[in-house]
Design a protein around this motif. Structure first.
Motif, PDB file in Angstrom:
ATOM      1  N   GLY A 145      36.309  50.777  36.293  1.00 37.55           N
ATOM      2  CA  GLY A 145      35.685  50.330  37.538  1.00 37.55           C
ATOM      3  C   GLY A 145      36.212  49.001  38.046  1.00 37.55           C
ATOM      4  N   ARG A 146      36.498  48.076  37.137  1.00 33.03           N
ATOM      5  CA  ARG A 146      37.015  46.766  37.548  1.00 33.03           C
ATOM      6  C   ARG A 146      38.319  46.923  38.307  1.00 33.03           C
ATOM      7  NH1 ARG A 146      38.744  43.130  32.776  1.00 33.03           N
ATOM      8  NH2 ARG A 146      40.739  44.100  33.165  1.00 33.03           N
ATOM      9  N   GLN A 148      39.502  49.714  39.773  1.00 31.17           N
ATOM     10  CA  GLN A 148      39.289  50.461  41.013  1.00 31.17           C
ATOM     11  C   GLN A 148      38.750  49.561  42.122  1.00 31.17           C
ATOM     12  OE1 GLN A 148      37.352  54.305  40.809  1.00 31.17           O
ATOM     13  NE2 GLN A 148      37.953  54.492  38.660  1.00 31.17           N
ATOM     14  N   THR A 149      37.833  48.687  41.774  1.00 26.89           N
ATOM     15  CA  THR A 149      37.279  47.758  42.770  1.00 26.89           C
ATOM     16  C   THR A 149      38.372  46.864  43.340  1.00 26.89           C
ATOM     17  OG1 THR A 149      35.108  47.776  41.718  1.00 26.89           O
ATOM     18  CG2 THR A 149      35.624  45.869  43.110  1.00 26.89           C
ATOM     19  N   PHE A 150      39.215  46.346  42.483  1.00 30.41           N
ATOM     20  CA  PHE A 150      40.311  45.500  42.958  1.00 30.41           C
ATOM     21  C   PHE A 150      41.259  46.296  43.854  1.00 30.41           C
ATOM     22  CE2 PHE A 150      44.692  44.173  42.736  1.00 30.41           C
ATOM     23  CZ  PHE A 150      44.591  42.912  43.293  1.00 30.41           C
ATOM     24  N   ARG A 152      40.825  48.916  45.668  1.00 31.75           N
ATOM     25  CA  ARG A 152      40.216  49.165  46.982  1.00 31.75           C
ATOM     26  C   ARG A 152      40.241  47.898  47.835  1.00 31.75           C
ATOM     27  NH1 ARG A 152      37.072  54.095  46.844  1.00 31.75           N
ATOM     28  NH2 ARG A 152      36.747  54.764  44.700  1.00 31.75           N
ATOM     29  N   ARG A 153      39.962  46.768  47.223  1.00 33.40           N
ATOM     30  CA  ARG A 153      39.927  45.500  47.958  1.00 33.40           C
ATOM     31  C   ARG A 153      41.281  45.159  48.581  1.00 33.40           C
ATOM     32  NH1 ARG A 153      38.095  42.043  44.158  1.00 33.40           N
ATOM     33  NH2 ARG A 153      40.025  40.882  43.903  1.00 33.40           N
TER      34      ARG A 153
END
Length: 183
Positions: A145-146, A148-150, A152-153
């Protein structure tokens, strides 16, 4: 920011090895990398020399970008591989157009959250676009998740491609493809 973002040089294989081994000891390494610390540690110097030379400054098919700290220590890295249309990728999927493939993303934990990963990505993307990539992609574990969040950002989006991957003895492991189209 007193960091130098640059391509690795072929003679820096020992530093590239050291940073890779550190990355493989990260708590999420089992989700982020396709090899274990023990596997990488067992590889001979010749492997690291060849690997670094293939991704060094001036190489056509790949580029390893590093973040070098004020004291000369390497604090982060990523590699971009060029995948040619009409070939198959590492997972056996057909490559439909010239694209960059980001792999080996790592920033030392004590240097996270200060913008280095974004700068590394900017340099890697610039390199890929300059070589005619129509898009850049990466593969990320569904449980990371860490990361994936980056991703996307910084503009990457899921493509819908799922790669079943028996990574590190997890037969149910799945990787998700994220893509960024050329601006």
């Amino acid at each position: 920011m007193n960091y130098v973002i640059r391509s690795v040089r072929a003679d820096e294989w020992a530093a590239a090895r050291e940073l890779r081994l550190l990355a493989l000891r990260d708590p999420v390494a089992h989700l982020a990398f396709l090899e274990t610390y023990e596997e990488a540690l067992a590889k001979p110097a010749s492997y690291w020399q060849e690997r670094t030379a293939k991704a060094a400054e001036g190489a056509d098919g790949a580029q390893q970008v590093i973040a070098e700290g004020p004291d000369g220590e390497w604090v982060g890295t990523l590699t971009v591989l060029v995948e040619e249309a009409g070939t198959k990728d590492w997972a056996g999927f057909p490559v439909e157009r010239r694209q960059g493939h980001v792999v080996g993303v790592f920033v030392r934990p004590e240097f996270r959250g200060i913008g280095l990963t974004e700068v590394l990505f900017d340099a890697g993307l610039e390199w890929a676009w300059a070589r005619g990539a129509e898009r850049v992609r990466l593969i990320v574990h569904e449980d990371n998740g860490r990361a994936q969040t980056f991703y996307r950002r910084v503009g990457f989006v899921p493509s819908g491609v799922v790669v079943p991957l028996a990574a590190n003895s997890d037969p149910d492991a799945r990787e998700l493809e994220f893509v960024l189209e050329r601006p």
